[in-house]
Motif scaffolding. Structure first.
Motif, PDB file in Angstrom:
ATOM      1  N   GLY A  30      39.773  47.281  28.297  1.00  0.00           N
ATOM      2  CA  GLY A  30      39.342  48.517  27.663  1.00  0.00           C
ATOM      3  C   GLY A  30      37.915  48.883  28.001  1.00  0.00           C
ATOM      4  O   GLY A  30      37.493  50.029  27.821  1.00  0.00           O
ATOM      5  N   ILE A  31      37.155  47.924  28.511  1.00  0.00           N
ATOM      6  CA  ILE A  31      35.734  48.144  28.778  1.00  0.00           C
ATOM      7  C   ILE A  31      35.489  48.456  30.258  1.00  0.00           C
ATOM      8  O   ILE A  31      34.750  49.375  30.587  1.00  0.00           O
ATOM      9  CB  ILE A  31      34.917  46.892  28.366  1.00  0.00           C
ATOM     10  CG1 ILE A  31      35.131  46.605  26.881  1.00  0.00           C
ATOM     11  CG2 ILE A  31      33.450  47.066  28.689  1.00  0.00           C
ATOM     12  CD1 ILE A  31      34.595  45.262  26.440  1.00  0.00           C
ATOM     13  N   ILE A  32      36.125  47.679  31.121  1.00  0.00           N
ATOM     14  CA  ILE A  32      35.916  47.804  32.566  1.00  0.00           C
ATOM     15  C   ILE A  32      37.232  48.216  33.217  1.00  0.00           C
ATOM     16  O   ILE A  32      38.308  47.789  32.800  1.00  0.00           O
ATOM     17  CB  ILE A  32      35.429  46.463  33.161  1.00  0.00           C
ATOM     18  CG1 ILE A  32      34.132  46.013  32.491  1.00  0.00           C
ATOM     19  CG2 ILE A  32      35.214  46.583  34.659  1.00  0.00           C
ATOM     20  CD1 ILE A  32      33.683  44.639  32.917  1.00  0.00           C
ATOM     21  N   ASP A  33      37.140  49.027  34.252  1.00  0.00           N
ATOM     22  CA  ASP A  33      38.314  49.464  35.008  1.00  0.00           C
ATOM     23  C   ASP A  33      39.042  48.249  35.599  1.00  0.00           C
ATOM     24  O   ASP A  33      38.399  47.312  36.081  1.00  0.00           O
ATOM     25  CB  ASP A  33      37.835  50.390  36.131  1.00  0.00           C
ATOM     26  CG  ASP A  33      38.973  50.991  36.911  1.00  0.00           C
ATOM     27  OD1 ASP A  33      39.965  51.410  36.292  1.00  0.00           O
ATOM     28  OD2 ASP A  33      38.854  51.054  38.162  1.00  0.00           O
ATOM     29  N   PRO A  34      40.394  48.220  35.565  1.00  0.00           N
ATOM     30  CA  PRO A  34      41.132  47.065  36.093  1.00  0.00           C
ATOM     31  C   PRO A  34      40.845  46.754  37.564  1.00  0.00           C
ATOM     32  O   PRO A  34      40.821  45.595  37.966  1.00  0.00           O
ATOM     33  CB  PRO A  34      42.598  47.453  35.904  1.00  0.00           C
ATOM     34  CG  PRO A  34      42.586  48.430  34.791  1.00  0.00           C
ATOM     35  CD  PRO A  34      41.290  49.169  34.904  1.00  0.00           C
ATOM     36  N   ILE A  35      40.604  47.782  38.362  1.00  0.00           N
ATOM     37  CA  ILE A  35      40.272  47.550  39.768  1.00  0.00           C
ATOM     38  C   ILE A  35      38.936  46.820  39.880  1.00  0.00           C
ATOM     39  O   ILE A  35      38.766  45.933  40.717  1.00  0.00           O
ATOM     40  CB  ILE A  35      40.243  48.887  40.541  1.00  0.00           C
ATOM     41  CG1 ILE A  35      41.600  49.574  40.491  1.00  0.00           C
ATOM     42  CG2 ILE A  35      39.783  48.679  41.969  1.00  0.00           C
ATOM     43  CD1 ILE A  35      42.713  48.809  41.165  1.00  0.00           C
ATOM     44  N   SER A  36      37.996  47.164  39.028  1.00  0.00           N
ATOM     45  CA  SER A  36      36.690  46.495  39.038  1.00  0.00           C
ATOM     46  C   SER A  36      36.820  45.034  38.610  1.00  0.00           C
ATOM     47  O   SER A  36      36.134  44.162  39.151  1.00  0.00           O
ATOM     48  CB  SER A  36      35.719  47.207  38.108  1.00  0.00           C
ATOM     49  OG  SER A  36      35.507  48.516  38.547  1.00  0.00           O
ATOM     50  N   ILE A  37      37.701  44.766  37.662  1.00  0.00           N
ATOM     51  CA  ILE A  37      37.938  43.379  37.238  1.00  0.00           C
ATOM     52  C   ILE A  37      38.525  42.570  38.392  1.00  0.00           C
ATOM     53  O   ILE A  37      38.101  41.437  38.650  1.00  0.00           O
ATOM     54  CB  ILE A  37      38.858  43.334  36.005  1.00  0.00           C
ATOM     55  CG1 ILE A  37      38.168  43.970  34.802  1.00  0.00           C
ATOM     56  CG2 ILE A  37      39.275  41.908  35.692  1.00  0.00           C
ATOM     57  CD1 ILE A  37      39.071  44.141  33.600  1.00  0.00           C
ATOM     58  N   THR A  38      39.481  43.163  39.099  1.00  0.00           N
ATOM     59  CA  THR A  38      40.080  42.478  40.247  1.00  0.00           C
ATOM     60  C   THR A  38      39.045  42.233  41.336  1.00  0.00           C
ATOM     61  O   THR A  38      39.001  41.146  41.928  1.00  0.00           O
ATOM     62  CB  THR A  38      41.250  43.308  40.800  1.00  0.00           C
ATOM     63  OG1 THR A  38      42.195  43.537  39.750  1.00  0.00           O
ATOM     64  CG2 THR A  38      41.939  42.603  41.947  1.00  0.00           C
ATOM     65  N   LEU A  39      38.205  43.219  41.595  1.00  0.00           N
ATOM     66  CA  LEU A  39      37.137  43.049  42.581  1.00  0.00           C
ATOM     67  C   LEU A  39      36.196  41.923  42.170  1.00  0.00           C
ATOM     68  O   LEU A  39      35.817  41.083  43.004  1.00  0.00           O
ATOM     69  CB  LEU A  39      36.360  44.352  42.750  1.00  0.00           C
ATOM     70  CG  LEU A  39      35.147  44.275  43.674  1.00  0.00           C
ATOM     71  CD1 LEU A  39      35.582  44.019  45.103  1.00  0.00           C
ATOM     72  CD2 LEU A  39      34.334  45.537  43.572  1.00  0.00           C
ATOM     73  N   LEU A  40      35.850  41.875  40.909  1.00  0.00           N
ATOM     74  CA  LEU A  40      34.966  40.821  40.409  1.00  0.00           C
ATOM     75  C   LEU A  40      35.607  39.445  40.587  1.00  0.00           C
ATOM     76  O   LEU A  40      34.946  38.480  40.988  1.00  0.00           O
ATOM     77  CB  LEU A  40      34.626  41.070  38.944  1.00  0.00           C
ATOM     78  CG  LEU A  40      33.683  40.066  38.295  1.00  0.00           C
ATOM     79  CD1 LEU A  40      32.320  40.113  38.963  1.00  0.00           C
ATOM     80  CD2 LEU A  40      33.567  40.342  36.811  1.00  0.00           C
ATOM     81  N   ARG A  41      36.891  39.325  40.317  1.00  0.00           N
ATOM     82  CA  ARG A  41      37.592  38.051  40.506  1.00  0.00           C
ATOM     83  C   ARG A  41      37.558  37.608  41.968  1.00  0.00           C
ATOM     84  O   ARG A  41      37.335  36.438  42.274  1.00  0.00           O
ATOM     85  CB  ARG A  41      39.040  38.160  40.029  1.00  0.00           C
ATOM     86  CG  ARG A  41      39.164  38.230  38.523  1.00  0.00           C
ATOM     87  CD  ARG A  41      40.566  38.493  38.064  1.00  0.00           C
ATOM     88  NE  ARG A  41      41.487  37.484  38.556  1.00  0.00           N
ATOM     89  CZ  ARG A  41      42.800  37.639  38.564  1.00  0.00           C
ATOM     90  NH1 ARG A  41      43.338  38.748  38.120  1.00  0.00           N
ATOM     91  NH2 ARG A  41      43.579  36.693  39.017  1.00  0.00           N
ATOM     92  N   PHE A  42      37.778  38.560  42.893  1.00  0.00           N
ATOM     93  CA  PHE A  42      37.757  38.216  44.313  1.00  0.00           C
ATOM     94  C   PHE A  42      36.353  37.854  44.786  1.00  0.00           C
ATOM     95  O   PHE A  42      36.180  36.951  45.606  1.00  0.00           O
ATOM     96  CB  PHE A  42      38.329  39.355  45.161  1.00  0.00           C
ATOM     97  CG  PHE A  42      39.821  39.333  45.235  1.00  0.00           C
ATOM     98  CD1 PHE A  42      40.481  38.469  46.093  1.00  0.00           C
ATOM     99  CD2 PHE A  42      40.578  40.168  44.442  1.00  0.00           C
ATOM    100  CE1 PHE A  42      41.859  38.430  46.152  1.00  0.00           C
ATOM    101  CE2 PHE A  42      41.949  40.147  44.489  1.00  0.00           C
ATOM    102  CZ  PHE A  42      42.598  39.275  45.352  1.00  0.00           C
ATOM    103  N   VAL A  43      35.346  38.532  44.274  1.00  0.00           N
ATOM    104  CA  VAL A  43      33.960  38.211  44.655  1.00  0.00           C
ATOM    105  C   VAL A  43      33.597  36.810  44.172  1.00  0.00           C
ATOM    106  O   VAL A  43      33.003  36.013  44.919  1.00  0.00           O
ATOM    107  CB  VAL A  43      32.986  39.274  44.098  1.00  0.00           C
ATOM    108  CG1 VAL A  43      31.556  38.811  44.203  1.00  0.00           C
ATOM    109  CG2 VAL A  43      33.171  40.585  44.825  1.00  0.00           C
TER     110      VAL A  43
END
Length: 81
Positions: A30-43
């Motif tokens: 609800g806070i961060i866009d799901p695509i951004s969460i996925t990007l963060l996981r990959f980084v």
């Protein structure tokens, strides 16, 4: 430590990490866009795994032959998902 015990501990750690990432993703959705969460996981995964790959010669040798296949697979995943 025996190989069996070591393997079991590594599987338990991997399960906890994957399960924990789903819980964190659910709480942050609800806070961060799901695509951004996925990007963060990959980084984070890239930062953790890159020293292992770059400093061990046996893994470093396998990067170039694998790169072509990885790009082809990435191309098809990009256009069919």
């Amino acid at each position: 430590m025996s190989k069996d015990l070591n393997a079991h501990l590594l599987i338990i750690i991997a399960t906890l990490l994957v399960g924990g990432s789903f819980i964190v993703s659910q709480n942050l959705s609800g806070i961060i866009d799901p695509i951004s969460i996925t990007l963060l996981r990959f980084v984070i995964a890239s930062l953790v795994l890159s020293p292992l790959v770059l400093f061990k010669k046996e893994f470093r040798i396998k990067i170039i032959p694998t790169f072509k296949r990885a790009m082809i697979i990435s191309f098809f995943i990009r256009y069919f998902l």
